[in-house]
Design an enzyme around this catalytic site. Structure first.
Site, short mmCIF file in Angstrom:
data_model
loop_
_atom_site.label_atom_id
_atom_site.label_comp_id
_atom_site.label_asym_id
_atom_site.label_seq_id
_atom_site.Cartn_x
_atom_site.Cartn_y
_atom_site.Cartn_z
N CYS A 118 41.36 33.14 43.79
CA CYS A 118 42.32 32.92 42.70
C CYS A 118 43.40 31.98 43.22
CB CYS A 118 42.92 34.26 42.29
SG CYS A 118 44.12 34.13 40.96
N HIS A 161 37.56 36.47 34.46
CA HIS A 161 38.66 36.32 35.43
C HIS A 161 39.92 35.84 34.71
CE1 HIS A 161 40.11 34.89 39.60
NE2 HIS A 161 40.99 34.36 38.76
N GLU A 162 39.77 34.86 33.81
CA GLU A 162 40.94 34.31 33.10
C GLU A 162 41.53 35.31 32.12
OE1 GLU A 162 42.03 31.92 34.59
OE2 GLU A 162 40.14 31.44 35.60
N HIS A 165 43.69 37.82 33.69
CA HIS A 165 45.06 37.37 33.98
C HIS A 165 46.00 37.67 32.80
CE1 HIS A 165 45.06 35.38 37.86
NE2 HIS A 165 44.03 34.62 37.56
C1 SB7 Z 1 35.99 32.44 40.97
C2 SB7 Z 1 37.08 31.65 40.70
C3 SB7 Z 1 37.66 31.68 39.44
C4 SB7 Z 1 37.13 32.51 38.49
C5 SB7 Z 1 36.06 33.29 38.77
C6 SB7 Z 1 35.48 33.25 40.01
C7 SB7 Z 1 38.84 30.83 39.08
C8 SB7 Z 1 39.83 30.63 40.17
C9 SB7 Z 1 41.06 29.95 39.68
N1 SB7 Z 1 41.95 30.87 39.09
O1 SB7 Z 1 42.81 31.55 39.84
C10 SB7 Z 1 42.02 31.00 37.72
O2 SB7 Z 1 42.67 32.10 37.27
NI NI Z 2 42.91 33.53 38.95
#
Ligand code: SB7
Ligand code: NI
Length: 190
Positions: A118, A161-162, A165
């Protein structure tokens, strides 16, 4: 545009807040937020620019990560030429999610074989992050129109993942503390 110094790091309470819904019509500030976040992703994936400006490459970015507690996130997943029939397509998924809601999850799980990272977390935290292999997301576009999208595998992991957040969750919250590399039954390793 955003630089690494603008990215909020773990420990800042904004990353743990529940983000507010975005109002329509979009304010100029929200339009700029959306385009600045997407610009970060595009530039961060350009190896020369990223190296020159010390940007960590990102495939997604959520508004709380730039200090704005609103339900907006950008996703920019590069196309893998290997299994992508349309060689002219640069991105497997290019999307701005506004007020997104996951309306269905597959029972089947998916996890990245190398774990997740992240932009807001400076250290590596090893372990599997179990996600749904396929999800359906309802969100609003720039005009406020409701859209529905179905995504699977890596793009689905990024969307989860987003969206996490926007609810104050970070990827490592999902790692099993006692057994970080515990394998879920019926899981796709991406
Ligand atoms: C690996 C990386 C991400 C999502 C899922 C698996 C995005 C990394 C960048 N971020 O921190 C976005 O929130
Ligand atoms: Ni992230």
């Amino acid at each position: 545009m955003y630089m690494m110094r603008d990215i909020v790091r773990d420990g800042n309470p904004v990353l743990r807040k529940i983000a507010q819904p975005v109002q329509f019509p979009l304010s100029d500030a929200d339009k700029k937020l959306a385009s600045d976040m997407m610009e970060y992703l595009i530039k961060s994936q350009d190896p020369d620019f990223a190296q020159k400006h010390h940007l960590r490459a990102g495939v997604g970015l959520a508004a709380p990560q730039v200090g704005v507690s609103e339900q907006m996130a950008c996703v920019l997943v590069p196309a893998e030429d290997a299994d992508d029939a349309d060689k002219t397509k640069k991105y497997a998924l290019e999307l701005t999610l506004i007020n997104p809601v996951i309306i269905s999850n597959s029972i089947q799980k998916a996890q990245l074989f190398e774990g997740e990272g992240c932009l807001s977390v400076d250290k590596d935290i090893p372990g599997y992050v179990p996600r749904s292999a396929r999800i359906t997301v309802r969100y609003q576009d720039f005009d406020g129109n409701k859209q529905t999208i179905r995504v699977k595998n890596y793009p689905a992991i990024v969307c989860q993942h987003e969206i996490d957040h926007l609810h104050g969750h970070l990827f490592y919250d999902h790692i099993n503390k006692n057994d970080p590399f515990e394998k879920e039954p019926d899981v796709i390793i991406v």
